[in-house]
Design a protein around this motif. Sequence first.
Motif, short mmCIF file in Angstrom:
data_model
loop_
_atom_site.label_atom_id
_atom_site.label_comp_id
_atom_site.label_asym_id
_atom_site.label_seq_id
_atom_site.Cartn_x
_atom_site.Cartn_y
_atom_site.Cartn_z
N UNK A 1 17.33 -24.40 140.14
CA UNK A 1 18.56 -24.41 139.13
C UNK A 1 19.50 -23.50 139.56
N UNK A 2 19.12 -22.32 140.40
CA UNK A 2 19.94 -21.31 140.73
C UNK A 2 20.92 -21.70 141.77
N UNK A 3 20.05 -22.44 142.55
CA UNK A 3 20.97 -23.04 143.83
C UNK A 3 22.07 -24.07 143.36
N UNK A 4 21.75 -24.82 142.12
CA UNK A 4 22.79 -25.86 141.83
C UNK A 4 23.97 -24.84 141.06
N UNK A 5 23.63 -23.84 140.22
CA UNK A 5 24.74 -23.14 139.90
C UNK A 5 25.72 -22.67 140.88
N UNK A 6 24.96 -21.96 142.13
CA UNK A 6 25.80 -21.15 142.84
C UNK A 6 26.66 -22.22 143.90
N UNK A 7 26.15 -23.49 143.82
CA UNK A 7 26.85 -24.44 144.53
C UNK A 7 28.16 -25.00 143.76
N UNK A 8 27.91 -25.27 142.55
CA UNK A 8 29.03 -25.53 141.83
C UNK A 8 30.19 -24.41 141.55
N UNK A 9 29.70 -23.14 141.64
CA UNK A 9 30.83 -22.05 141.50
C UNK A 9 31.18 -21.62 143.02
N UNK A 10 30.77 -22.22 144.07
CA UNK A 10 30.97 -21.96 145.38
C UNK A 10 30.87 -20.49 145.57
N UNK A 11 29.80 -19.83 145.09
CA UNK A 11 29.36 -18.53 145.55
C UNK A 11 28.52 -18.44 146.70
N UNK A 12 28.90 -17.60 147.63
CA UNK A 12 28.27 -17.37 148.75
C UNK A 12 26.98 -16.29 148.49
#
Length: 368
Positions: A355-366
Motif C-alpha cells: 500500500x505504501x509503495x502504491x501511495x509513493x508511486x502516485x505522488x512521485x515521492x523518492x
Amino acid sequence: MKRLRIAVVTPRYAISGVPLAQWRLAAALAARGHRVDLIIGRCDTDLRVPDAPGVAVHVLDRAQTRGMFAPLVRYLRRERPDAVFSAEDHLNTFVLLAAIVARSRVRISGSSRVTPFDTYSNRAFTKKWVLKQLARSVAWRADALTCVSRDMVAQYAEVFGTTRHACVYNIVDQPAARARATEPVEDGWFVDRSVPLVVAAGTLAPWKGFDDLIAAAAILRDRGRMVRLVILGEGSSRAALEAQVAAAGLADRVRLPGRVSNPLKYFANADVFALSSHVEGLPNVLVEAMLCGCTPVATDCPTGPREVLGGGRYGYLVPVADPQALADGIAAALDRPIAPDMLAQAVEPFEESAVIARHFALLKLDAS
C-alpha cells in the motif's frame, strides 16, 4: 532511505473505518523512518488516540471539518511538509484549498472513502451540488486522488464525467495486526468452540444492516441450527437492536457486548464473520476478519465486498437486506469454510509495504 516530513489528516478519531485506517498509515510511515504528524479534527470524548512511535498527534478540537481549514493553512506555512495524506471528500477539499491559500508546494494525496452518490449531486444550487463544484475547482491542486476500491473509482467517473482517481487500498495486513490477532480472549462464547460462532463488528447504525443479521440468526434457530452471534460495536441503533433480540427470543444466542479495543482477537476465535451492510466504501473490518482466518459472509453492497471477496472466490456473497439469504450464506460458510491459504491470498493487496509503495508511486515521492 530519504526521511520525509509527512502529515496524515483525518476529520475525527474513532476505533473504526477511516480514522483507524489513517492512524495505521501514520504508524506505518513512521516505522519506515519518516517524521509523521497525525492531524485530527476531533476525538470522541471517550477515546484516546493510541501512541505510535515516531507519530506526533495533533487534535485540533474542531467539531466540523471546515473548522480545520485555518489551522491547516498555518500548519502548511509553518512546517512545510513534503507530503499530506488526507481522507474523506470534504476534508480533501479543505486541505487542497488550504494548500492553495498557503502557497504550499507540498504533495497532496486525497483519498475518497464513501460513494460519491451520497456526497455530491447534479441538482443545481443544492448543498451537494455546491460541494461538487468546490471539489472540482480545487482538484487541480491534488497530486493524487484515490479511492479505496476499484468500484468506487468507476462511481467517481460517473459522477464527474471524468476522473483522475486511482484505487489504493487501506493498510490492513501489518505485523501489529497479526500480533493482536493472537491475544487471548476470555469471553466464554469464544473459548467454548463447541457451538459455532458468528461475529460481526461496526457502528450500530441502520446502514450496517445488523437488524438483518439478527433476523438471520432467528431463521437459523428456527431451522434447528445452533449458532451464536456476537455483534461488536456501539451506536445509535443499540436500543432498537436489543429490543429486536428480546422480541425474537434470542437472548441466549445473540449478544451485543459493545465496543472492544481489539476486535481482531475475537475474529481469530470465531468461525464466520458476517458483514450485513447496505453500503460501504471498502470494509476494512471484512479484510481484518479474513486476515484472522475467519470465513467471510458479506452482502453484495456497493462498494467493496465483491471486490475483496474476488466475486465469491474468497467468501460468500449474499443479496443486500435479505435475512433469508444471509442465513443461507452463514450456513454455507459453517459447512464449507474458506481454506486459510485462500484467505491469505485475498489479503495480499492490503499488506503494509504494498500500500505504501502504491501511495509513493502516485505522488512521485523518492523514498530511496
